[in-house]
Design a protein around this motif. Sequence first.
Motif, PDB file in Angstrom:
ATOM      1  N   LYS A  15      47.182  52.037  53.169  1.00  0.00           N
ATOM      2  CA  LYS A  15      48.555  52.332  53.628  1.00  0.00           C
ATOM      3  C   LYS A  15      49.326  51.055  53.899  1.00  0.00           C
ATOM      4  N   SER A  16      48.632  50.038  54.454  1.00  0.00           N
ATOM      5  CA  SER A  16      49.357  48.820  54.819  1.00  0.00           C
ATOM      6  C   SER A  16      49.966  48.163  53.578  1.00  0.00           C
ATOM      7  N   VAL A  17      49.286  48.232  52.455  1.00  0.00           N
ATOM      8  CA  VAL A  17      49.841  47.653  51.223  1.00  0.00           C
ATOM      9  C   VAL A  17      50.972  48.534  50.690  1.00  0.00           C
ATOM     10  N   LEU A  18      50.776  49.837  50.757  1.00  0.00           N
ATOM     11  CA  LEU A  18      51.795  50.757  50.223  1.00  0.00           C
ATOM     12  C   LEU A  18      53.098  50.704  51.012  1.00  0.00           C
ATOM     13  N   MET A  22      57.422  45.938  46.951  1.00  0.00           N
ATOM     14  CA  MET A  22      57.788  46.778  45.796  1.00  0.00           C
ATOM     15  C   MET A  22      57.186  48.177  45.871  1.00  0.00           C
ATOM     16  N   MET A  23      55.991  48.267  46.398  1.00  0.00           N
ATOM     17  CA  MET A  23      55.325  49.576  46.500  1.00  0.00           C
ATOM     18  C   MET A  23      56.136  50.498  47.401  1.00  0.00           C
ATOM     19  N   SER A  24      56.612  49.931  48.489  1.00  0.00           N
ATOM     20  CA  SER A  24      57.380  50.741  49.425  1.00  0.00           C
ATOM     21  C   SER A  24      58.758  51.070  48.831  1.00  0.00           C
ATOM     22  N   ARG A  92      35.787  50.670  32.125  1.00  0.00           N
ATOM     23  CA  ARG A  92      36.506  49.936  31.082  1.00  0.00           C
ATOM     24  C   ARG A  92      37.493  48.993  31.754  1.00  0.00           C
ATOM     25  N   LYS A  93      37.789  47.896  31.112  1.00  0.00           N
ATOM     26  CA  LYS A  93      38.592  46.845  31.721  1.00  0.00           C
ATOM     27  C   LYS A  93      40.075  47.230  31.775  1.00  0.00           C
ATOM     28  N   PHE A  94      40.647  47.113  32.948  1.00  0.00           N
ATOM     29  CA  PHE A  94      42.080  47.357  33.141  1.00  0.00           C
ATOM     30  C   PHE A  94      42.867  46.201  32.527  1.00  0.00           C
ATOM     31  N   ASP A  95      43.923  46.528  31.783  1.00  0.00           N
ATOM     32  CA  ASP A  95      44.775  45.479  31.219  1.00  0.00           C
ATOM     33  C   ASP A  95      46.227  45.973  31.180  1.00  0.00           C
ATOM     34  N   GLN A  96      47.097  45.160  30.599  1.00  0.00           N
ATOM     35  CA  GLN A  96      48.524  45.495  30.598  1.00  0.00           C
ATOM     36  C   GLN A  96      48.804  46.793  29.840  1.00  0.00           C
ATOM     37  N   ALA A  97      48.062  47.019  28.750  1.00  0.00           N
ATOM     38  CA  ALA A  97      48.259  48.246  27.963  1.00  0.00           C
ATOM     39  C   ALA A  97      47.881  49.470  28.799  1.00  0.00           C
ATOM     40  N   TYR A  98      46.831  49.331  29.588  1.00  0.00           N
ATOM     41  CA  TYR A  98      46.401  50.441  30.451  1.00  0.00           C
ATOM     42  C   TYR A  98      47.438  50.677  31.556  1.00  0.00           C
ATOM     43  N   ALA A  99      47.988  49.580  32.085  1.00  0.00           N
ATOM     44  CA  ALA A  99      49.034  49.698  33.105  1.00  0.00           C
ATOM     45  C   ALA A  99      50.248  50.439  32.535  1.00  0.00           C
ATOM     46  N   LEU A 149      41.134  47.723  46.735  1.00  0.00           N
ATOM     47  CA  LEU A 149      41.969  46.667  46.150  1.00  0.00           C
ATOM     48  C   LEU A 149      42.157  46.903  44.653  1.00  0.00           C
ATOM     49  N   ALA A 150      41.108  47.407  44.002  1.00  0.00           N
ATOM     50  CA  ALA A 150      41.204  47.692  42.564  1.00  0.00           C
ATOM     51  C   ALA A 150      42.260  48.772  42.314  1.00  0.00           C
ATOM     52  N   ALA A 151      42.230  49.848  43.098  1.00  0.00           N
ATOM     53  CA  ALA A 151      43.216  50.926  42.926  1.00  0.00           C
ATOM     54  C   ALA A 151      44.629  50.390  43.163  1.00  0.00           C
ATOM     55  N   LEU A 152      44.770  49.555  44.186  1.00  0.00           N
ATOM     56  CA  LEU A 152      46.091  49.014  44.503  1.00  0.00           C
ATOM     57  C   LEU A 152      46.580  48.060  43.407  1.00  0.00           C
ATOM     58  N   VAL A 153      45.665  47.289  42.851  1.00  0.00           N
ATOM     59  CA  VAL A 153      46.038  46.397  41.734  1.00  0.00           C
ATOM     60  C   VAL A 153      46.567  47.239  40.573  1.00  0.00           C
ATOM     61  N   MET A 154      45.847  48.306  40.259  1.00  0.00           N
ATOM     62  CA  MET A 154      46.256  49.148  39.121  1.00  0.00           C
ATOM     63  C   MET A 154      47.608  49.805  39.390  1.00  0.00           C
TER      64      MET A 154
END
Length: 263
Positions: A15-18, A22-24, A92-99, A149-154
């Motif tokens: 929540k603190s990051v959200l 920009m997320m907020s 599988r590796k997260f990348d710009q295409a996945y984003a 952190l991974a979920a937030l990065v994505m």
Amino acid sequence: MMRCDILTLFPSMVKSVLETSMMSLAQAKGLLDVTVIDIRSFTHDRHRTADDRPYGGGAGMILKPEPILEAIDSICATHPNTRIVMTSPRGRKFDQAYAQKMSEDSHRLVFICGHYEGIDERVHMIMATEGRKVDEVSIGDYVLTGGELAALVMIDASVRLIPGVLGSTNSVKEESFSSTLLEYAQYTRPVELRAARVPDVLLSGHHGAIRKWKHRSSLASTYARRPDLLTGRALAHADQLILTDIQKEEDTEKSDSPRRLSS
Ligand code: ADE
């Protein structure tokens, strides 16, 4: 609009990051909708136990399957159109295409943040058997203490690709990885700083020349820092010529690209 749920043992961390930056802003603009769900709220014992020891022995604790499956069932009961994203270093590796794909996804994205030594294997198995869409995704070849952190990065990388989240859509189009070249060098005031000047062309107001300079700077930066992005890529003839020129410049040590440290 991106719709997400984050299943976590540490809701306050997420929540603190959200609630920041920009997320907020994306949430305030109605372009991102995130619900944070405490996995422990789907436990039924007095101690709200979410983890247990691994069968067969071994280090650490394993996340129990039942609370996670119950949480998923409860989300899917009201939102049948979901895609489950399990954060895991084996994914599988997260990348710009996945984003990009995530930012356009009409599914509700349910992130399961693993913790401790992992999640009981049957969570993945049962969800797949039940016909749910499940992706296991890693943000890189290193091991985090948890998937938050991974979920937030994505989510962060995806949300900024939603039209309207950033001020200008050009800022997304021009930047690194959208064209698989790194970003060109950027400058702001002052024009001169400790004898280092902003390149004259950027002050010239000559848009054609500026565009060319930026493209050359992108190629030079990519060649110096990430040559792997250029190999195996069919370069336009004009770009080949620019690259040859950049290589020549580097040979005569006139290049402004960072010098590689000798090992
Ligand atoms: N959980 C632990 N490490 C991870 C990684 N590299 N990517 C995604 N989830 C993780």
